[in-house]
Design an enzyme around this catalytic site. Sequence first.
Site, PDB file in Angstrom:
ATOM      1  CB  SER A 149       9.941   5.017  -1.651  1.00 36.22           C
ATOM      2  OG  SER A 149       8.938   5.195  -2.589  1.00 36.22           O
ATOM      3  CG  LEU A 198      -2.042  -1.284   1.379  1.00 40.30           C
ATOM      4  CD1 LEU A 198      -2.695  -1.009   2.683  1.00 40.30           C
ATOM      5  CD2 LEU A 198      -2.959  -1.108   0.037  1.00 40.30           C
ATOM      6  N   GLY A 242       6.125   1.780   3.024  1.00 37.65           N
ATOM      7  CA  GLY A 242       7.788   1.793   3.233  1.00 37.65           C
ATOM      8  C   GLY A 242       8.551   1.068   2.015  1.00 37.65           C
ATOM      9  CB  SER A 271       2.170  -3.580  -8.570  1.00 38.45           C
ATOM     10  OG  SER A 271       3.280  -3.668  -7.371  1.00 38.45           O
TER      11      SER A 271
HETATM   12  S1  ADX Z   1       0.256   1.625  -9.148  1.00 39.90           S
HETATM   13  O1  ADX Z   1      -1.171   1.263  -8.439  1.00 39.90           O
HETATM   14  O2  ADX Z   1      -0.090   2.083 -10.430  1.00 39.90           O
HETATM   15  O3  ADX Z   1       1.185   0.589  -8.767  1.00 39.90           O
HETATM   16  P1  ADX Z   1       1.941   3.894  -8.140  1.00 39.90           P
HETATM   17  O4  ADX Z   1       2.780   3.051  -7.183  1.00 39.90           O
HETATM   18  O5  ADX Z   1       2.580   3.863  -9.567  1.00 39.90           O
HETATM   19  O6  ADX Z   1       0.457   2.954  -8.166  1.00 39.90           O
HETATM   20  O7  ADX Z   1       1.634   5.359  -7.593  1.00 39.90           O
HETATM   21  C1  ADX Z   1       0.883   5.231  -6.271  1.00 39.90           C
HETATM   22  C2  ADX Z   1       1.330   6.294  -5.523  1.00 39.90           C
HETATM   23  O8  ADX Z   1       0.482   7.679  -6.445  1.00 39.90           O
HETATM   24  C3  ADX Z   1       0.856   6.580  -4.195  1.00 39.90           C
HETATM   25  O9  ADX Z   1       2.053   6.558  -3.507  1.00 39.90           O
HETATM   26  C4  ADX Z   1       0.472   7.973  -4.076  1.00 39.90           C
HETATM   27  O10 ADX Z   1       1.305   9.028  -3.788  1.00 39.90           O
HETATM   28  C5  ADX Z   1      -0.093   8.482  -5.343  1.00 39.90           C
HETATM   29  N1  ADX Z   1      -1.683   8.412  -5.535  1.00 39.90           N
HETATM   30  C6  ADX Z   1      -2.403   9.254  -5.973  1.00 39.90           C
HETATM   31  N2  ADX Z   1      -3.794   8.888  -6.009  1.00 39.90           N
HETATM   32  C7  ADX Z   1      -3.511   7.573  -5.789  1.00 39.90           C
HETATM   33  C8  ADX Z   1      -4.865   6.660  -5.530  1.00 39.90           C
HETATM   34  N3  ADX Z   1      -6.242   6.920  -6.032  1.00 39.90           N
HETATM   35  N4  ADX Z   1      -4.348   5.391  -4.947  1.00 39.90           N
HETATM   36  C9  ADX Z   1      -3.119   4.960  -4.711  1.00 39.90           C
HETATM   37  N5  ADX Z   1      -2.138   6.065  -4.799  1.00 39.90           N
HETATM   38  C10 ADX Z   1      -2.348   7.291  -5.403  1.00 39.90           C
END
Ligand code: ADX
Length: 183
Positions: free
Chosen positions: A19, A13, A17, A86
């Site tokens: 990064s 989530l 942690g 992911s």
């Molecule tokens: S992923 O789902 O496509 O893997 P990714 O890791 O690139 O997500 O991006 C997540 C980051 O985007 C989070 O750390 C957060 O700062 C930001 N973010 C903005 N909106 C959302 C959302 N609706 N859900 C999750 N992360 C979000």
Amino acid sequence: MNDDGLTIWLTGLSGAGKSTIATLLASRLIERGAAVEILDGDEVRTNLSAGLGFSKEDRDTNIRRIGYVANLLTRNGVHVIVAAISPYRAVREEVREKIGRFLEVYVECPIDVLADRDVKGLYRKALAGQLDHFTGVSDPYEAPQRPDVRVNSSAETVEESVAKVLIAIDDLGQPDLATGTDG
Ligand code: ADX
């Protein structure tokens, strides 16, 4: 350390942690003489995936792009550390199969701890119903069922988490030990 590349994929989530672990793990691998790149979700989304949102389709596209770059680097001997939520199992499996030399690391943290930390203020908004599609609150997170490594940032230090990942990396590089043969 041998010359084979490897993708170390941190899933979990937002705020769990990933990064922080990626940064320390990169230092440890560089100390061992490895070539290392970090592909971090927040950074990928400002360039390679600029314009993508947080629908399932856009997240899957984001993960496939990260997987594509990780594959190119891995096959050229680089240790690639991916730090991206992911959230969907199927696309994680898809990139794992493409890349081959792959470790899945599940970075766990209870949602109440994440909501307390809330470094970016996103959990507060999501819990107040002001942020749709926020992973773990208003959008799904499909936790790995059999991750190669499981770390928990609410129960262990970053050093401890990184140590677990390094042990798993060493196990991969030593097939004789893994199979218990002594030849
Ligand atoms: S992923 O789902 O496509 O893997 P990714 O890791 O690139 O997500 O991006 C997540 C980051 O985007 C989070 O750390 C957060 O700062 C930001 N973010 C903005 N909106 C959302 C959302 N609706 N859900 C999750 N992360 C979000």
